[in-house]
Design a protein around this motif. Sequence first.
Motif, mmCIF file in Angstrom:
data_model
loop_
_atom_site.group_PDB
_atom_site.id
_atom_site.type_symbol
_atom_site.label_atom_id
_atom_site.label_comp_id
_atom_site.label_asym_id
_atom_site.label_seq_id
_atom_site.Cartn_x
_atom_site.Cartn_y
_atom_site.Cartn_z
ATOM 1 N N ARG A 1 0.863 -1.174 0.000
ATOM 2 C CA ARG A 1 0.000 0.000 0.000
ATOM 3 C C ARG A 1 0.900 1.225 0.000
ATOM 4 O O ARG A 1 1.669 1.432 0.945
ATOM 5 C CB ARG A 1 -0.934 -0.003 1.206
ATOM 6 N N LEU A 2 0.821 2.019 -1.028
ATOM 7 C CA LEU A 2 1.738 3.135 -1.223
ATOM 8 C C LEU A 2 1.046 4.459 -0.932
ATOM 9 O O LEU A 2 -0.065 4.698 -1.420
ATOM 10 C CB LEU A 2 2.257 3.142 -2.665
ATOM 11 N N ASP A 3 1.729 5.309 -0.163
ATOM 12 C CA ASP A 3 1.194 6.650 0.031
ATOM 13 C C ASP A 3 1.537 7.488 -1.203
ATOM 14 O O ASP A 3 2.176 7.012 -2.145
ATOM 15 C CB ASP A 3 1.737 7.295 1.310
ATOM 16 N N GLU A 4 1.117 8.748 -1.207
ATOM 17 C CA GLU A 4 1.286 9.588 -2.396
ATOM 18 C C GLU A 4 2.749 9.755 -2.786
ATOM 19 O O GLU A 4 3.110 9.693 -3.964
ATOM 20 C CB GLU A 4 0.654 10.963 -2.149
ATOM 21 N N GLN A 5 3.638 9.928 -1.804
ATOM 22 C CA GLN A 5 5.057 10.126 -2.093
ATOM 23 C C GLN A 5 5.682 8.873 -2.699
ATOM 24 O O GLN A 5 6.399 8.940 -3.698
ATOM 25 C CB GLN A 5 5.805 10.517 -0.811
ATOM 26 N N ASP A 6 5.393 7.711 -2.110
ATOM 27 C CA ASP A 6 5.945 6.463 -2.633
ATOM 28 C C ASP A 6 5.413 6.171 -4.035
ATOM 29 O O ASP A 6 6.145 5.685 -4.903
ATOM 30 C CB ASP A 6 5.588 5.295 -1.705
ATOM 31 N N TYR A 7 4.136 6.471 -4.265
ATOM 32 C CA TYR A 7 3.553 6.207 -5.575
ATOM 33 C C TYR A 7 4.185 7.107 -6.639
ATOM 34 O O TYR A 7 4.509 6.652 -7.740
ATOM 35 C CB TYR A 7 2.040 6.421 -5.532
ATOM 36 N N ARG A 8 4.367 8.375 -6.325
ATOM 37 C CA ARG A 8 4.985 9.286 -7.296
ATOM 38 C C ARG A 8 6.411 8.854 -7.619
ATOM 39 O O ARG A 8 6.861 8.945 -8.771
ATOM 40 C CB ARG A 8 4.977 10.711 -6.742
ATOM 41 N N GLN A 9 7.126 8.378 -6.601
ATOM 42 C CA GLN A 9 8.488 7.900 -6.830
ATOM 43 C C GLN A 9 8.492 6.679 -7.738
ATOM 44 O O GLN A 9 9.335 6.545 -8.625
ATOM 45 C CB GLN A 9 9.152 7.573 -5.482
ATOM 46 N N LEU A 10 7.534 5.791 -7.543
ATOM 47 C CA LEU A 10 7.436 4.595 -8.377
ATOM 48 C C LEU A 10 7.113 4.971 -9.819
ATOM 49 O O LEU A 10 7.678 4.407 -10.763
ATOM 50 C CB LEU A 10 6.350 3.674 -7.822
ATOM 51 N N VAL A 11 6.228 5.943 -10.016
ATOM 52 C CA VAL A 11 5.882 6.399 -11.361
ATOM 53 C C VAL A 11 7.097 7.029 -12.029
ATOM 54 O O VAL A 11 7.358 6.809 -13.217
ATOM 55 C CB VAL A 11 4.720 7.413 -11.306
ATOM 56 N N GLN A 12 7.862 7.814 -11.278
ATOM 57 C CA GLN A 12 9.059 8.456 -11.827
ATOM 58 C C GLN A 12 10.076 7.417 -12.259
ATOM 59 O O GLN A 12 10.700 7.543 -13.324
ATOM 60 C CB GLN A 12 9.674 9.394 -10.778
ATOM 61 N N GLN A 13 10.251 6.374 -11.460
ATOM 62 C CA GLN A 13 11.187 5.315 -11.817
ATOM 63 C C GLN A 13 10.743 4.586 -13.080
ATOM 64 O O GLN A 13 11.554 4.263 -13.950
ATOM 65 C CB GLN A 13 11.312 4.327 -10.654
ATOM 66 N N ALA A 14 9.436 4.339 -13.192
ATOM 67 C CA ALA A 14 8.905 3.680 -14.387
ATOM 68 C C ALA A 14 9.100 4.550 -15.618
ATOM 69 O O ALA A 14 9.441 4.056 -16.704
ATOM 70 C CB ALA A 14 7.424 3.357 -14.198
ATOM 71 N N TYR A 15 8.908 5.855 -15.462
ATOM 72 C CA TYR A 15 9.086 6.783 -16.578
ATOM 73 C C TYR A 15 10.542 6.829 -17.031
ATOM 74 O O TYR A 15 10.847 6.806 -18.229
ATOM 75 C CB TYR A 15 8.621 8.177 -16.166
ATOM 76 N N GLN A 16 11.467 6.879 -16.064
ATOM 77 C CA GLN A 16 12.883 6.920 -16.398
ATOM 78 C C GLN A 16 13.343 5.634 -17.081
ATOM 79 O O GLN A 16 14.162 5.664 -18.013
ATOM 80 C CB GLN A 16 13.710 7.174 -15.126
ATOM 81 N N ALA A 17 12.770 4.508 -16.668
ATOM 82 C CA ALA A 17 13.165 3.238 -17.282
ATOM 83 C C ALA A 17 12.728 3.184 -18.736
ATOM 84 O O ALA A 17 13.397 2.569 -19.582
ATOM 85 C CB ALA A 17 12.520 2.080 -16.521
ATOM 86 N N VAL A 18 11.617 3.831 -19.064
ATOM 87 C CA VAL A 18 11.119 3.819 -20.447
ATOM 88 C C VAL A 18 11.828 4.863 -21.293
ATOM 89 O O VAL A 18 12.161 4.611 -22.463
ATOM 90 C CB VAL A 18 9.595 4.069 -20.465
ATOM 91 N N SER A 19 12.085 6.034 -20.719
ATOM 92 C CA SER A 19 12.626 7.155 -21.497
ATOM 93 C C SER A 19 14.144 7.116 -21.635
ATOM 94 O O SER A 19 14.720 7.707 -22.538
ATOM 95 C CB SER A 19 12.215 8.485 -20.852
ATOM 96 N N THR A 20 14.853 6.379 -20.749
ATOM 97 C CA THR A 20 16.322 6.312 -20.826
ATOM 98 C C THR A 20 16.732 5.108 -21.645
ATOM 99 O O THR A 20 16.383 3.976 -21.311
ATOM 100 C CB THR A 20 16.918 6.183 -19.413
ATOM 101 N N PRO A 21 17.475 5.336 -22.765
ATOM 102 C CA PRO A 21 17.925 4.208 -23.582
ATOM 103 C C PRO A 21 18.793 3.255 -22.776
ATOM 104 O O PRO A 21 19.615 3.667 -21.951
ATOM 105 C CB PRO A 21 18.723 4.893 -24.699
ATOM 106 N N GLY A 22 18.629 1.956 -22.992
ATOM 107 C CA GLY A 22 19.414 0.983 -22.276
ATOM 108 C C GLY A 22 20.844 0.919 -22.810
ATOM 109 O O GLY A 22 21.119 1.252 -23.971
ATOM 110 N N GLU A 23 21.771 0.508 -21.968
ATOM 111 C CA GLU A 23 23.158 0.409 -22.369
ATOM 112 C C GLU A 23 23.361 -0.836 -23.238
ATOM 113 O O GLU A 23 22.758 -1.872 -23.022
ATOM 114 C CB GLU A 23 24.044 0.318 -21.120
ATOM 115 N N VAL A 24 24.191 -0.686 -24.263
ATOM 116 C CA VAL A 24 24.511 -1.797 -25.149
ATOM 117 C C VAL A 24 25.667 -2.591 -24.608
ATOM 118 O O VAL A 24 26.679 -2.003 -24.248
ATOM 119 C CB VAL A 24 24.855 -1.252 -26.576
#
Length: 218
Positions: free
Chosen positions: A195-218
């Motif tokens: 169960r995530l509070d607002e701060q934890d949820y926003r952090q999780l969303v930010q991490q998901a966004y960064q994983a999609v928007s940052t190209p992976g290393e070759v």
Amino acid sequence: MTEPTCTVCSRPSETRTCIPCQSRIRGLLGALPEQFVYLTMSRQREQSGGDGRSSARLHAPVPGDERVLNMLGLASRQPVTDVEDQVGPAPFLETLATWCEAVADERGLTPVKHHVTAMTTRLTAHLPWIFEQSFVREFAEEIQDLVRTCQKITLTEPRRELLRGVTCPSCDGLTLVRHHPGDWAAECTLCPSVRLDEQDYRQLVQQAYQAVSTPGEV
């Protein structure tokens, strides 16, 4: 040897009532005083337009919402003998009074007055005892039905929204949801402990966004 299970939900449990069910029942009882206030504020019948007259009507309209009046009304002093005598669910306060009287009789307690706060306080105080009784499942079902009936009438029934694109940090499933209204920003439908509070949820969303928007290393 048969593994012990919760009387309410049938999940494995070392006690008659499992911890999640105990928390849920406690929360349902805690919601009742507020729902009673909402009910009293919902007595007025909703306006549906038109001139309010009908050639087929042979009697005057009920001065209020019949569902609310039934829930706020008193229970019959005599046994119901005709199925048409009982309309809708049992009255709000009568449902609580029945359980308060049962607890008082079994535990030798002084009866409390028929007031929503007094009765929910009495039942909440004796929940540890109720959780160990054979009738706990019936108690849980009646309290849950009472809350849900009120929520449907007062339009306060929680809505569940699937949070798309964000995975649960425990099971990695796309199973995070948000309840409106609710105390948590997000929770997992499969992992009761997540169960995530607002701060934890926003952090999780930010991490998901960064994983999609940052190209992976070759």
